[in-house]
Design an enzyme around this catalytic site. Structure first.
Site, PDB file in Angstrom:
ATOM      1  N   GLU A   1      -9.262   0.918  10.539  1.00 19.42           N
ATOM      2  CA  GLU A   1     -10.180  -0.338  10.892  1.00 19.42           C
ATOM      3  C   GLU A   1     -10.868  -0.132  12.316  1.00 19.42           C
ATOM      4  OE1 GLU A   1      -7.267  -0.870   9.443  1.00 19.42           O
ATOM      5  OE2 GLU A   1      -7.278  -2.269   7.876  1.00 19.42           O
TER       6      GLU A   1
ATOM      7  N   GLU B   1      -2.337  -1.873   3.472  1.00 20.20           N
ATOM      8  CA  GLU B   1      -1.552  -3.226   3.667  1.00 20.20           C
ATOM      9  C   GLU B   1      -1.245  -3.725   2.096  1.00 20.20           C
ATOM     10  OE1 GLU B   1      -5.205  -4.589   5.532  1.00 20.20           O
ATOM     11  OE2 GLU B   1      -4.125  -5.328   7.264  1.00 20.20           O
TER      12      GLU B   1
ATOM     13  N   ALA C   1     -10.676  -2.023   2.372  1.00 16.64           N
ATOM     14  CA  ALA C   1     -11.263  -3.229   1.820  1.00 16.64           C
ATOM     15  C   ALA C   1     -12.805  -2.499   1.656  1.00 16.64           C
ATOM     16  CB  ALA C   1     -11.519  -4.232   3.047  1.00 16.64           C
TER      17      ALA C   1
ATOM     18  N   GLY D   1      -7.102  -1.687   4.119  1.00 17.46           N
ATOM     19  CA  GLY D   1      -6.517  -2.666   2.940  1.00 17.46           C
ATOM     20  C   GLY D   1      -5.948  -2.221   2.067  1.00 17.46           C
TER      21      GLY D   1
END
Ligand code: CAA
Length: 257
Positions: free
Chosen positions: A131, A111, A65, A108
């Site tokens: 993270e 993911e 992200a 992310g």
């Protein structure tokens, strides 16, 4: 036009989406995710497209992200931003979706790759969920999909200790389908896409759907679900064509109906 992704049709039946924020290692900001959702929705509705490859560039599939978007945010901001809305387009994409991963595949980014149906990796790919170093944790499925792919022990180490997996480790642990030399990773993903693109689209869709249900249902429910999809395909013209072509010893011509 898109600013954060590049959408191509390299061959008949195959869609290709390139994440394109190279200076930010393809970090997944809202704008990129919203363009990705839009491109996937368009491919989902396009009868000419049977399979889609999602890739980044050689240096990064995506480094997670966009961390800049987290600064100064509180839980209510995050909740109200409804930031995972766009990810639903990936999760529910009805056609086969192949991630072609090179370089960083983190947070992310990992993911996103795991939301795809298959992953082809370059030997330089690195998979991880860092993270924890930001005082947070995965929020787009990492704690759920990673253990399902690699098992609890490795997932714990990846998420809690920021253990990075090499491409070979990811292959060994069942996270990825293939590892190839870096110059070949996109070609290998396209080769896999080509193979799938020759198959009947409806059967692809219902088979994919049934496989994904195996994550969510008990075995008995999943078997029931599978059987319903199996019966449903007997209503398709492609089933008549596939069976006839086999018996007549010819190549089938799929209509997607
Ligand atoms: N968000 C925003 N910018 C990022 C970024 C990210 N996730 N990852 C890299 N960048 C930026 C860097 O800030 C840098 O920008 P500048 O050139 O302006 O300094 C540029 O991309 C290039 O990165 P580096 O100079 O850091 O490249 P490197 O090769 O030295 O290191 C890296 C590469 C190890 C991947 C390092 O960039 C890094 O650790 N990135 C962050 C990875 C991360 O923590 N991801 C998880 C994000 S949180 C998340 O994903 C939550 C979720 O579950 C949805």
């Amino acid at each position: 036009m898109y600013e954060n992704i590049i959408v191509e049709r390299p061959e008949p039946k195959i869609g290709l989406i390139r994440l394109n924020r190279p200076k930010r290692l393809n970090a997944l900001n809202r704008a990129l995710m919203s363009e990705l959702a839009q491109a996937l929705n368009e491919f989902a509705q396009d009868d000419e497209i049977v399979v889609v490859v999602l890739t980044g560039d050689e240096r990064a599939f995506a480094a997670g992200a966009d961390i800049g978007e987290f600064q100064g945010k509180n839980p209510v901001d995050m909740l109200k931003s409804y930031r995972f809305k766009e990810w639903e387009a990936v999760r529910t994409f009805p056609k086969p979706l192949i991630a072609a991963v090179s370089g960083w595949c983190l947070g992310g980014g990992n993911e996103l790759a795991m939301m795809c149906d298959m992953i082809v990796a370059s030997e330089s790919a690195v998979f991880g969920q860092p993270e924890i170093n930001l005082g947070i944790m995965p929020g787009a499925g990492g704690t759920q999909r990673l253990p399902r792919a690699v098992g609890k022990a490795i997932a714990m180490e990846v998420i809690l200790a920021d253990r990075r997996l090499t491409a070979q480790e990811a292959l060994q642990w069942g996270l990825v389908n293939h590892v190839v030399p870096t110059e070949l990773y996109l070609e290998k993903a396209l080769e896999l896409a080509r193979q799938i693109a020759q198959k009947p689209p409806l059967a692809l869709q219902l088979a994919k759907e049934a496989i994904l249900k195996s994550y969510e249902m008990s075995l008995a429910e999943g078997l029931e679900y599978e059987r319903h999809n199996f019966y449903l395909l007997f209503a398709s013209e492609d089933k008549d064509e596939g069976v006839a072509a086999f018996l007549e010893k010819r190549k089938p011509e799929w209509k997607g109906r």
